[in-house]
Scaffold this active site. Structure first.
Site, PDB file in Angstrom:
ATOM      1  N   LYS A  68       0.819  -1.227   0.000  1.00  0.00           N
ATOM      2  CA  LYS A  68       0.000   0.000   0.000  1.00  0.00           C
ATOM      3  C   LYS A  68       0.850   1.272   0.000  1.00  0.00           C
ATOM      4  CE  LYS A  68      -4.024  -2.117   2.128  1.00  0.00           C
ATOM      5  NZ  LYS A  68      -4.994  -2.107   3.225  1.00  0.00           N
ATOM      6  N   ASP A 103      -9.938   2.344   2.784  1.00  0.00           N
ATOM      7  CA  ASP A 103      -9.956   1.589   4.052  1.00  0.00           C
ATOM      8  C   ASP A 103     -10.704   2.343   5.155  1.00  0.00           C
ATOM      9  OD1 ASP A 103      -8.624  -0.657   3.165  1.00  0.00           O
ATOM     10  OD2 ASP A 103      -6.643   0.145   3.634  1.00  0.00           O
TER      11      ASP A 103
END
Ligand code: ATR
Length: 274
Positions: A68, A103
């Protein structure tokens, strides 16, 4: 029948990822023609993997552990959420690499819409200071909690993270031993301790009356953290709902259609035997 557009999740490990299943269910539900694969991409190899994927006609991808932060560095057009988190989980391609991080918004949707748990005004404790926590801190602070404390085994990492987000709200850092005598309304476990069947050392009396505990991990059986929380009478939830909600946000970015998440969460829960 139009040819299906290609998407994937990249990470390592990725073989047991539920993302292909989730996006295939979303596609069936919304009538979108997509194909979604899982591709193992080791740390340091994301740039090459993305080039190959785009050459095959890939339209977009999800990014998971440990890529990420790498995805953030490769983005040509990062959203504000990506710049804040310095991590991306959703990419798409159009005049360069676009990147978002869903997220935090996925967690908030699960907390607020699915569970009915508010964050505003709460005393919030976050366990862990790694990549998983980095993605959720900004959106949590935007909700206006009374206080956010980040507790981590390696206190330096918690301090660094709190320092980075200091401008977003009241955020503090400490080690687990410094939690003795403090009380919280909402505790979110963002450590990977559950993976090894372990529990961060948490003091007695940590949970206020009516406290709620959320684990970013999900499993058929309660994680050690959620078993601990239930033992003290707290309401609990694992992170399956967040997983589906962050996927729905990605799907919506790519396809412009918002899937209904409730039946997908329920189906995955049944398939997990939970
Ligand atoms: P992720 O991307 O999943 O967040 P990470 O960046 O490696 O992975 O972070 C893992 C987090 O879990 C860290 O906060 C780590 O604590 P340290 O920073 O001290 O390493 C925490 N963690 C992992 N195993 C743990 C354990 N057994 N007890 C407590 N914390 C643990």
């Amino acid at each position: 029948m139009p040819e299906a557009d290609l998407y994937c999740v990249m990470g390592d490990p990725v073989a047991h990822s539920k993302s292909p299943r989730i996006h295939t269910l979303f596609a069936a539900q919304t009538g979108q023609a997509i194909r979604y694969e899982a591709r193992r991409v080791p740390a340091g190899q994301l740039a090459g993997a993305l080039r190959a994927f785009r050459a095959e006609g890939g339209r977009g991808c999800n990014i998971t552990v440990p890529l990420k932060e790498e995805a953030f560095r490769l983005a040509d057009h990062p959203t504000g959420r990506v710049l804040q988190a310095r991590a991306a989980n959703t990419l798409w391609f159009r005049d360069g690499i676009h990147a978002d991080n869903t997220d935090g918004i996925g967690l908030l949707r699960d907390l607020r819409q699915n569970l009915g748990w508010e964050v505003g005004g709460m005393r919030l404790l976050i366990l862990g200071a790694g990549g998983a926590v980095r993605g959720i801190l900004g959106p949590l602070l935007e909700q206006g909690p009374e206080l956010v404390v980040i507790a981590n085994r390696t206190v330096r990492r918690a301090r660094e993270l709190a320092g980075e987000f200091a401008a977003c709200g009241p955020v503090d850092a400490c080690g687990f031993e410094a939690l003795a005598g403090r009380r919280f309304d909402l505790v979110i476990n963002g450590t990977s301790a559950s993976l090894g069947g372990e529990l961060p050392p948490l003091p007695e009396g940590l949970l206020a009356e009516g406290a709620r505990c959320y684990d970013l991990m999900y499993a058929a059986r309660p994680t050690p953290f959620l078993a601990w929380a239930a033992q003290w009478g707290a309401a609990t939830s694992d992170g399956l709902g967040m997983l589906v909600e962050q996927a729905a946000e990605s799907f919506c970015i790519w396809r412009g259609v918002r899937p209904d998440t409730a039946p997908v969460i329920a189906l995955l829960r049944r398939e997990m035997g939970g």
